[in-house]
Design a protein around this motif. Structure first.
Motif, PDB file in Angstrom:
ATOM      1  N   PRO A   1      31.977  58.880  26.065  1.00 25.50           N
ATOM      2  CA  PRO A   1      32.799  57.689  25.791  1.00 25.50           C
ATOM      3  C   PRO A   1      32.909  56.794  27.009  1.00 25.50           C
ATOM      4  CG  PRO A   1      34.165  59.670  25.982  1.00 25.50           C
ATOM      5  CD  PRO A   1      32.737  60.132  25.945  1.00 25.50           C
ATOM      6  N   GLY A   2      33.235  55.518  26.722  1.00 25.22           N
ATOM      7  CA  GLY A   2      33.265  54.529  27.793  1.00 25.22           C
ATOM      8  C   GLY A   2      34.264  54.843  28.885  1.00 25.22           C
ATOM      9  N   GLY A   3      35.481  55.307  28.489  1.00 21.86           N
ATOM     10  CA  GLY A   3      36.486  55.624  29.491  1.00 21.86           C
ATOM     11  C   GLY A   3      36.043  56.733  30.412  1.00 21.86           C
ATOM     12  N   HIS A   4      35.359  57.741  29.861  1.00 22.08           N
ATOM     13  CA  HIS A   4      34.850  58.845  30.691  1.00 22.08           C
ATOM     14  C   HIS A   4      33.831  58.327  31.692  1.00 22.08           C
ATOM     15  CE1 HIS A   4      33.625  62.905  31.729  1.00 22.08           C
ATOM     16  NE2 HIS A   4      32.368  62.582  31.472  1.00 22.08           N
ATOM     17  N   ARG A   5      32.958  57.438  31.249  1.00 18.02           N
ATOM     18  CA  ARG A   5      31.951  56.895  32.168  1.00 18.02           C
ATOM     19  C   ARG A   5      32.595  56.120  33.308  1.00 18.02           C
ATOM     20  NH1 ARG A   5      26.809  54.601  28.657  1.00 18.02           N
ATOM     21  NH2 ARG A   5      26.185  56.581  27.729  1.00 18.02           N
ATOM     22  N   TRP A   6      33.618  55.337  32.995  1.00 25.64           N
ATOM     23  CA  TRP A   6      34.264  54.563  34.053  1.00 25.64           C
ATOM     24  C   TRP A   6      34.958  55.476  35.055  1.00 25.64           C
ATOM     25  CZ3 TRP A   6      33.111  49.893  35.314  1.00 25.64           C
ATOM     26  CH2 TRP A   6      32.663  48.976  34.366  1.00 25.64           C
ATOM     27  N   ARG A   7      35.565  56.545  34.562  1.00 21.86           N
ATOM     28  CA  ARG A   7      36.201  57.492  35.492  1.00 21.86           C
ATOM     29  C   ARG A   7      35.168  58.170  36.377  1.00 21.86           C
ATOM     30  NH1 ARG A   7      39.307  58.663  30.860  1.00 21.86           N
ATOM     31  NH2 ARG A   7      37.967  60.459  30.395  1.00 21.86           N
ATOM     32  N   GLN A   8      34.037  58.544  35.802  1.00 16.98           N
ATOM     33  CA  GLN A   8      32.984  59.170  36.591  1.00 16.98           C
ATOM     34  C   GLN A   8      32.417  58.187  37.613  1.00 16.98           C
ATOM     35  OE1 GLN A   8      31.982  62.310  36.680  1.00 16.98           O
ATOM     36  NE2 GLN A   8      33.532  62.907  35.191  1.00 16.98           N
ATOM     37  N   LEU A   9      32.283  56.916  37.234  1.00 21.09           N
ATOM     38  CA  LEU A   9      31.787  55.913  38.179  1.00 21.09           C
ATOM     39  C   LEU A   9      32.769  55.734  39.335  1.00 21.09           C
ATOM     40  CD1 LEU A   9      29.864  53.701  39.081  1.00 21.09           C
ATOM     41  CD2 LEU A   9      31.026  52.134  37.508  1.00 21.09           C
ATOM     42  N   GLY A  10      34.051  55.665  39.018  1.00 22.17           N
ATOM     43  CA  GLY A  10      35.041  55.544  40.088  1.00 22.17           C
ATOM     44  C   GLY A  10      35.021  56.727  41.029  1.00 22.17           C
ATOM     45  N   ARG A  11      34.832  57.924  40.462  1.00 19.88           N
ATOM     46  CA  ARG A  11      34.761  59.117  41.314  1.00 19.88           C
ATOM     47  C   ARG A  11      33.523  59.086  42.197  1.00 19.88           C
ATOM     48  NH1 ARG A  11      35.492  64.487  38.066  1.00 19.88           N
ATOM     49  NH2 ARG A  11      37.402  63.317  37.574  1.00 19.88           N
ATOM     50  N   ALA A  12      32.393  58.601  41.635  1.00 24.95           N
ATOM     51  CA  ALA A  12      31.161  58.518  42.423  1.00 24.95           C
ATOM     52  C   ALA A  12      31.309  57.523  43.566  1.00 24.95           C
ATOM     53  CB  ALA A  12      29.983  58.121  41.526  1.00 24.95           C
ATOM     54  N   LEU A  13      32.023  56.426  43.320  1.00 21.27           N
ATOM     55  CA  LEU A  13      32.226  55.444  44.386  1.00 21.27           C
ATOM     56  C   LEU A  13      33.157  55.986  45.465  1.00 21.27           C
ATOM     57  CD1 LEU A  13      32.562  52.150  42.298  1.00 21.27           C
ATOM     58  CD2 LEU A  13      30.532  53.072  43.434  1.00 21.27           C
ATOM     59  N   LEU A  14      34.188  56.701  45.046  1.00 25.27           N
ATOM     60  CA  LEU A  14      35.108  57.265  46.036  1.00 25.27           C
ATOM     61  C   LEU A  14      34.443  58.347  46.881  1.00 25.27           C
ATOM     62  CD1 LEU A  14      38.419  57.539  43.963  1.00 25.27           C
ATOM     63  CD2 LEU A  14      37.876  55.899  45.772  1.00 25.27           C
ATOM     64  N   ASP A  15      33.436  58.998  46.336  1.00 28.91           N
ATOM     65  CA  ASP A  15      32.743  60.044  47.089  1.00 28.91           C
ATOM     66  C   ASP A  15      31.934  59.487  48.254  1.00 28.91           C
ATOM     67  OD1 ASP A  15      33.767  62.069  45.581  1.00 28.91           O
ATOM     68  OD2 ASP A  15      32.038  62.230  44.234  1.00 28.91           O
ATOM     69  N   GLU A  16      31.803  58.170  48.340  1.00 21.15           N
ATOM     70  CA  GLU A  16      31.054  57.563  49.449  1.00 21.15           C
ATOM     71  C   GLU A  16      31.922  57.301  50.669  1.00 21.15           C
ATOM     72  OE1 GLU A  16      27.794  57.212  49.294  1.00 21.15           O
ATOM     73  OE2 GLU A  16      27.821  58.012  47.255  1.00 21.15           O
ATOM     74  N   TRP A  17      33.150  57.836  50.680  1.00 20.24           N
ATOM     75  CA  TRP A  17      34.044  57.582  51.811  1.00 20.24           C
ATOM     76  C   TRP A  17      33.488  58.066  53.148  1.00 20.24           C
ATOM     77  CZ3 TRP A  17      35.688  61.691  54.651  1.00 20.24           C
ATOM     78  CH2 TRP A  17      35.657  62.951  54.058  1.00 20.24           C
TER      79      TRP A  17
END
Length: 210
Positions: A116-132
């Protein structure tokens, strides 16, 4: 007790049942379970080690990029430490966002196309935060340039200090990553020297271009 004279003879074993023979009750059919959502991957025992390796990758990438930006910005003409510090931070941050987005699209989106779309957005946000770690690796260069602006330090000394500091950080990142993945101390130090050679190459290139 006497047998009922009206009852017929008992059917022989294995004989077909007649029309008057009682039939056993049929077992109730068990309804098939409804399909549920596809579970995501279960973290294995090596998940923490993989996460640590990704952090080290971000640290090495951010340190190399900071060194290259420091050398390039200091050779651009006018010496503007505050401006240079801002551009180092913005560039490394943008590189981290691009890398996180590309990593998400190449792994999660391909593995779970029906998510689902909401799951994808959460996964994308997590992937971006992992670049800290990439952004954190740029902070020594940013802080050095900021202090140089406050103290009015000379450009050659700031560039040499920044490149030397980042070369030492590359050695530390490489040795730390090797130790986490199971290398012995001697081999880890060799790998750290190999990573530090990238920083030395930037120092040499900076001297040649000047």
């Amino acid at each position: 007790m006497h047998d009922d004279p009206t009852a017929g003879p008992a059917p022989a074993p294995g004989a077909p049942a007649g029309p008057g023979t009682p039939q056993p009750a049929a077992a109730a059919a068990t309804p098939a379970p409804e399909p549920g959502p596809v579970p995501g991957p279960v973290p294995g025992p090596d998940a923490g080690r993989r996460a640590g390796s990704e952090w080290v990758f971000g640290g090495v990438y951010g340190t190399v990029l900071s060194s290259a930006l420091l050398a390039a910005l200091q050779n651009s003409g006018e010496y503007t430490p505050f401006y240079d510090a801002a551009w180092v931070l913005v560039t490394v941050g943008a590189a981290g966002l691009v890398h996180g987005y590309a990593h998400h699209m190449s792994t999660h989106a391909a593995a779970y196309p029906d998510a689902p779309g909401g799951h994808r957005w959460r996964q994308l946000g997590r992937a971006l935060l992992d670049e800290w770690p990439m952004v954190v690796a740029a902070l020594p260069t940013v802080v050095l340039l900021f202090l140089a602006g406050l103290g009015d330090w000379a450009e050659p000394a700031v560039t040499a200090t920044g490149l030397g500091l980042n070369t030492g950080l590359l050695f530390a990142w490489g040795a730390f990553a090797a130790l986490r993945t199971g290398y012995r101390l001697a081999s880890a130090l060799v790998i750290g020297v190999a990573d530090a050679a990238i920083g030395l190459a930037i120092v040499v290139a900076n001297a040649v271009i000047k």
